[in-house]
Design a protein around this motif. Structure first.
Motif, short mmCIF file in Angstrom:
data_model
loop_
_atom_site.label_atom_id
_atom_site.label_comp_id
_atom_site.label_asym_id
_atom_site.label_seq_id
_atom_site.Cartn_x
_atom_site.Cartn_y
_atom_site.Cartn_z
N GLY A 1 0.84 -1.18 0.00
CA GLY A 1 0.00 0.00 0.00
C GLY A 1 0.89 1.24 0.00
O GLY A 1 2.00 1.21 0.54
N MET A 2 0.41 2.30 -0.62
CA MET A 2 1.21 3.51 -0.76
C MET A 2 0.46 4.70 -0.18
O MET A 2 -0.77 4.78 -0.27
CB MET A 2 1.52 3.78 -2.24
N SER A 3 1.21 5.60 0.40
CA SER A 3 0.62 6.79 1.01
C SER A 3 1.48 8.00 0.70
O SER A 3 2.67 7.88 0.38
CB SER A 3 0.53 6.65 2.53
N TRP A 4 0.86 9.16 0.83
CA TRP A 4 1.57 10.43 0.84
C TRP A 4 1.36 11.05 2.23
O TRP A 4 0.24 11.09 2.75
CB TRP A 4 1.05 11.37 -0.23
N VAL A 5 2.46 11.53 2.79
CA VAL A 5 2.46 12.16 4.10
C VAL A 5 3.19 13.49 3.94
O VAL A 5 4.20 13.56 3.23
CB VAL A 5 3.17 11.27 5.14
N ARG A 6 2.71 14.53 4.59
CA ARG A 6 3.39 15.82 4.49
C ARG A 6 3.78 16.30 5.87
O ARG A 6 3.17 15.95 6.87
CB ARG A 6 2.52 16.85 3.77
N GLN A 7 4.81 17.13 5.88
CA GLN A 7 5.31 17.65 7.15
C GLN A 7 5.98 18.99 6.93
O GLN A 7 6.80 19.15 6.02
CB GLN A 7 6.30 16.67 7.79
N GLU B 1 4.00 0.61 2.46
CA GLU B 1 3.74 -0.25 3.62
C GLU B 1 3.25 -1.61 3.19
O GLU B 1 2.39 -1.72 2.31
CB GLU B 1 2.66 0.38 4.50
N ALA B 2 3.80 -2.66 3.85
CA ALA B 2 3.27 -4.01 3.71
C ALA B 2 3.06 -4.53 5.12
O ALA B 2 3.89 -5.23 5.67
CB ALA B 2 4.23 -4.90 2.93
N GLY B 3 1.96 -4.10 5.73
CA GLY B 3 1.74 -4.42 7.14
C GLY B 3 2.58 -3.50 8.00
O GLY B 3 3.31 -2.64 7.52
N ALA B 4 2.50 -3.69 9.29
CA ALA B 4 3.20 -2.80 10.22
C ALA B 4 4.70 -3.04 10.23
O ALA B 4 5.47 -2.17 10.65
CB ALA B 4 2.63 -3.00 11.62
N TYR C 1 8.71 1.78 4.06
CA TYR C 1 9.78 2.51 3.39
C TYR C 1 9.34 3.94 3.16
O TYR C 1 8.16 4.20 2.89
CB TYR C 1 10.14 1.86 2.05
N TRP C 2 10.31 4.86 3.22
CA TRP C 2 10.03 6.28 3.02
C TRP C 2 10.92 6.85 1.93
O TRP C 2 12.07 6.46 1.79
CB TRP C 2 10.30 7.06 4.31
#
Length: 117
Positions: free
Chosen positions: A33-39, A99-102, A106-107
């Protein structure tokens, strides 16, 4: 070697658009699964949008819903974030996450988005 390389950030006026890309290598992209996170500097990370490994389920934070769209191109091992109607509060460093589970995450190194007139 696992790599997530973001691109597409930059400076844009309010109301403008950008398309972020995240190119993945070194792992089986279709299993993640893929996500975008911002900071922003001095602030905690904010989850923006996510897509499951099949590309069939997406979700976005309320702050970007209706403006940002996440998608993935498994043939190119790439995840995208189309950002429309950008506002100054969207200015952040945007990170790609796999992510592949908890146990396996990778970032990427991040790409800067600045929205300013």
């Amino acid at each position: 070697e696992v790599q997530l390389v973001e691109s597409g950030g930059g400076l844009v006026h309010p109301g403008g658009s950008l398309r972020l890309s995240c190119a993945a290598s070194g792992f089986t992209f279709g299993n993640y699964g893929m996500s975008w996170v911002r900071q922003a500097p001095g602030k905690g990370p904010e989850w923006v949008s996510g897509i499951n490994s099949f590309g069939s389920i997406t979700n976005s934070a309320d702050s970007v819903k209706g403006r940002f769209t996440i998608s993935r191109g498994d043939a190119k091992n790439t995840v995208y974030l189309q950002m429309n109607n950008l506002q100054p509060e969207d200015s952040d460093v945007y990170y790609c996450k796999a992510e592949a589970g908890a146990a396996t995450t990778y970032w990427g190194q991040g790409t800067q988005v600045t929205v300013s007139s």
